[in-house]
Design an enzyme around this catalytic site. Structure first.
Site, PDB file in Angstrom:
ATOM      1  CG  HIS A   1      -1.784   1.178   1.364  1.00 19.56           C
ATOM      2  ND1 HIS A   1      -1.794   1.997   2.469  1.00 19.56           N
ATOM      3  CD2 HIS A   1      -2.727   1.689   0.522  1.00 19.56           C
ATOM      4  CE1 HIS A   1      -2.695   2.948   2.311  1.00 19.56           C
ATOM      5  NE2 HIS A   1      -3.262   2.792   1.131  1.00 19.56           N
TER       6      HIS A   1
ATOM      7  CD  GLU B   1      -2.712   2.284  -3.256  1.00 20.52           C
ATOM      8  OE1 GLU B   1      -3.531   3.207  -3.323  1.00 20.52           O
ATOM      9  OE2 GLU B   1      -1.769   2.283  -2.430  1.00 20.52           O
TER      10      GLU B   1
ATOM     11  CG  ASP C   1      -2.601   7.248  -3.334  1.00 18.38           C
ATOM     12  OD1 ASP C   1      -3.694   6.706  -3.504  1.00 18.38           O
ATOM     13  OD2 ASP C   1      -1.900   7.087  -2.309  1.00 18.38           O
TER      14      ASP C   1
ATOM     15  CG  HIS D   1      -3.283   9.861  -0.016  1.00 20.10           C
ATOM     16  ND1 HIS D   1      -4.012  10.602   0.903  1.00 20.10           N
ATOM     17  CD2 HIS D   1      -4.024   8.746  -0.253  1.00 20.10           C
ATOM     18  CE1 HIS D   1      -5.127   9.955   1.207  1.00 20.10           C
ATOM     19  NE2 HIS D   1      -5.159   8.829   0.523  1.00 20.10           N
TER      20      HIS D   1
ATOM     21  CD  GLU E   1      -6.637   5.366  -4.470  1.00 22.60           C
ATOM     22  OE1 GLU E   1      -7.513   6.172  -4.046  1.00 22.60           O
ATOM     23  OE2 GLU E   1      -5.993   4.612  -3.738  1.00 22.60           O
TER      24      GLU E   1
END
Length: 263
Positions: free
Chosen positions: A17, A44, A46, A59, A130
């Site tokens: 993450h 993952e 952002d 993020h 993401e």
């Protein structure tokens, strides 16, 4: 009657993450490298746009939490953003000693998407990108980021997974990179999940782990979709979720979950 999923997606059991958020400063090259060292094959992260429209790993709408700088990402130039050290949150939340060791390192600056892609390819990692847009830029963020990534991502490598809470971002992803799988993010189980995932051509649903119910997992998987949960940082919780039928645990602590659960 909804149509079957556009993609058949096989997710890893464990996914890092924001790289590996508890092991190195989030959304940095250092975090991607820490995730790879912990044994994951997918990460993952952002993606947002700077004030001059460049996709970077970040993020928050504001710069303060991770960099200590004032201002908003959407109003800050790439030249300024690339010079920002992104270690503040890590040092304050996880380890001041480790934070000092990371501070000032080139791998701990806010990276561009292009730098990130090169790092992923070098490490052999598959990305879950993401799209984290500033309000009002949901489609634009996806269009810019995915167009650039598509130009440099090798055709012989597994396609990136594109995920977002913003359905407008996923709709843009469907237009820009129709052959890349998409994942719908949600905090609560969406009442319209069948219709939404079919319309957006999704391959997976990603949910907050504490609100994940066995019946919902079963329904989604029976319809042919993969099911991922975020952010799972304990082995006990991970075992419980796998028992519910979840396919993928997205975690800040791959160093804990990979050796315990990735069998």
């Amino acid at each position: 009657m909804t149509s079957p999923p556009a993609f058949s997606l096989r997710l890893p059991r464990i996914m890092g993450h924001r790289g590996a958020k508890a092991l190195a400063p989030e959304n940095t090259l250092a975090s991607l490298k820490a995730a790879a060292a912990a044994g994951v094959t997918w990460v993952e992260f952002d993606v947002m746009l700077t004030g001059d429209g460049a996709p970077v790993l970040f993020h928050d709408e504001t710069l303060a939490r991770t960099t200590g700088a004032a201002g908003q990402m959407a109003r800050t130039s790439l030249e300024v953003v690339r010079g920002l050290d992104a270690t503040r949150h890590f040092a304050e939340t996880y380890s001041r000693r480790a934070g000092k060791a990371f501070r000032g390192q080139p791998d701990c600056r806010v990276p561009t998407l292009e730098e990130t892609a090169a790092c992923l390819l070098d490490l052999g990692l598959t990305p879950n990108v993401e799209i984290k847009p500033t309000p009002g830029l949901a489609a634009r963020t996806a269009e810019v980021a995915l167009s650039r990534l598509a130009e440099i991502w090798p055709k012989d490598r597994a396609a990136p997974l594109v995920s977002s809470f913003e359905r407008e971002s996923l709709a843009a992803a469907k237009r820009v990179v129709p052959d890349w799988p998409r994942g719908l993010l949600a905090e609560d189980f969406p009442a319209d999940w069948r219709e939404a995932m079919a319309a957006l051509g999704c391959a997976s649903l990603h949910m907050y782990w504490r609100r994940t119910r066995r019946a919902d997992v079963a329904a989604v998987k029976a319809a042919g979709y993969a099911f991922a949960v975020y952010t799972v940082n304990g082995v006990r919780a991970g075992r419980m979720l796998l028992d519910k039928g979840v396919d993928c645990l997205i975690t800040d602590r791959p160093d804990l979950l990979v050796p315990a659960l990735d069998a």
